[in-house]
Motif scaffolding. Sequence first.
Motif, mmCIF file in Angstrom:
data_model
loop_
_atom_site.group_PDB
_atom_site.id
_atom_site.type_symbol
_atom_site.label_atom_id
_atom_site.label_comp_id
_atom_site.label_asym_id
_atom_site.label_seq_id
_atom_site.Cartn_x
_atom_site.Cartn_y
_atom_site.Cartn_z
ATOM 1 N N THR A 90 64.145 60.885 42.153
ATOM 2 C CA THR A 90 63.746 60.850 40.748
ATOM 3 C C THR A 90 62.584 61.799 40.456
ATOM 4 O O THR A 90 61.562 61.756 41.149
ATOM 5 N N LEU A 136 66.735 56.292 40.650
ATOM 6 C CA LEU A 136 66.384 55.829 39.311
ATOM 7 C C LEU A 136 67.141 54.564 38.933
ATOM 8 O O LEU A 136 68.351 54.484 39.077
ATOM 9 N N GLY A 145 61.720 58.782 34.038
ATOM 10 C CA GLY A 145 62.359 59.274 35.242
ATOM 11 C C GLY A 145 63.662 59.986 34.943
ATOM 12 O O GLY A 145 64.422 59.583 34.061
ATOM 13 N N SER A 161 67.056 61.357 37.015
ATOM 14 C CA SER A 161 67.747 61.268 38.295
ATOM 15 C C SER A 161 68.088 62.649 38.845
ATOM 16 O O SER A 161 68.581 63.517 38.120
ATOM 17 N N ASP A 179 68.035 59.709 31.347
ATOM 18 C CA ASP A 179 66.636 59.481 31.691
ATOM 19 C C ASP A 179 66.250 58.051 31.314
ATOM 20 O O ASP A 179 66.709 57.515 30.298
#
Length: 299
Positions: A176, A203, A221, A223, A232
């Motif tokens: 992440t 993530l 975060g 991925s 996200d």
Amino acid sequence: MKNQRRTFLQQAAGLLALAYPLSFAEVLASASPSAKAKKPYVVFVTGDHEYSGELTLPVIAAELEKNYGMRTKVLKAYPDYNGEKDIPGLEALKEADLAVFFLRWRQLPQDQLNYIDAYLKSGKPVMGFRTTTHAFNYPDGDERQHWNSFGEFAFGAPPGWGGKAQHTHYGHKSTTDVTIIPEAAKNPILTGVAPSFHAASWLYRVLPDYPAKGAVPLLMGKSVNPDKAAIDNPVAWTWKNQWGGKAFLTTLGHPEDFQIESFQRLVINAIHWELGLPVPKTWKGKLAIDVPYGHPNKS
């Protein structure tokens, strides 16, 4: 006159000795709060099968005691991190100023749950790491099944793993990229946290319904190398639960995350924020946290 004064003081001291059969130092100590009582008391509750929280969090606890004037206690699952039905010592929560949870799929007996329940209802602050979103896993029909939603009612996280909330992750081979959410940049919890850093944790998906209404997302975060279409997701936020307790949760928590200085600062800062203390102006230095990751087939 001096002799009379001395005699008076001696008589007064004798009367005090009868009334208070303690030394003068003990009388003073009993008349003022002890140094022990002044120190915030942080209780860590661990038992997560996978991410070695029982090894990473004691390092955080030791740092709090060494450099930040706190008292700590780390509770661990029995007989080891795979033991799902016993975390001895939960009565420590009766005295705690902050409870920090790193749990995964526990099935604690009701008498132990009662300590957690009483703590939550006291309105004191709570902190959670990663799998604490699915801390409990009671079977259908069990009278304790509502505890499977601990992540939701304590932290504003999805109510357990999977289900309608789509609480899942993007594969054990993914990692992440973490960035500070611009609107949160001045939040004191983010003091000294780098604008972006890379985390080993795959993530967790919490959107679209979580974090809960009223939450303040701090970190986002993205991925890297996901095993499915990825969006996200927030990886750290604050919230206030129904009992008025301040909550901080991060879906990060892989042992390698604890090696990242920005993550260490995030955790230390959040603990101070939870306790209503100023975030430290000076950083005491990167912690040496070298803990192995456990079981690769877990969530």
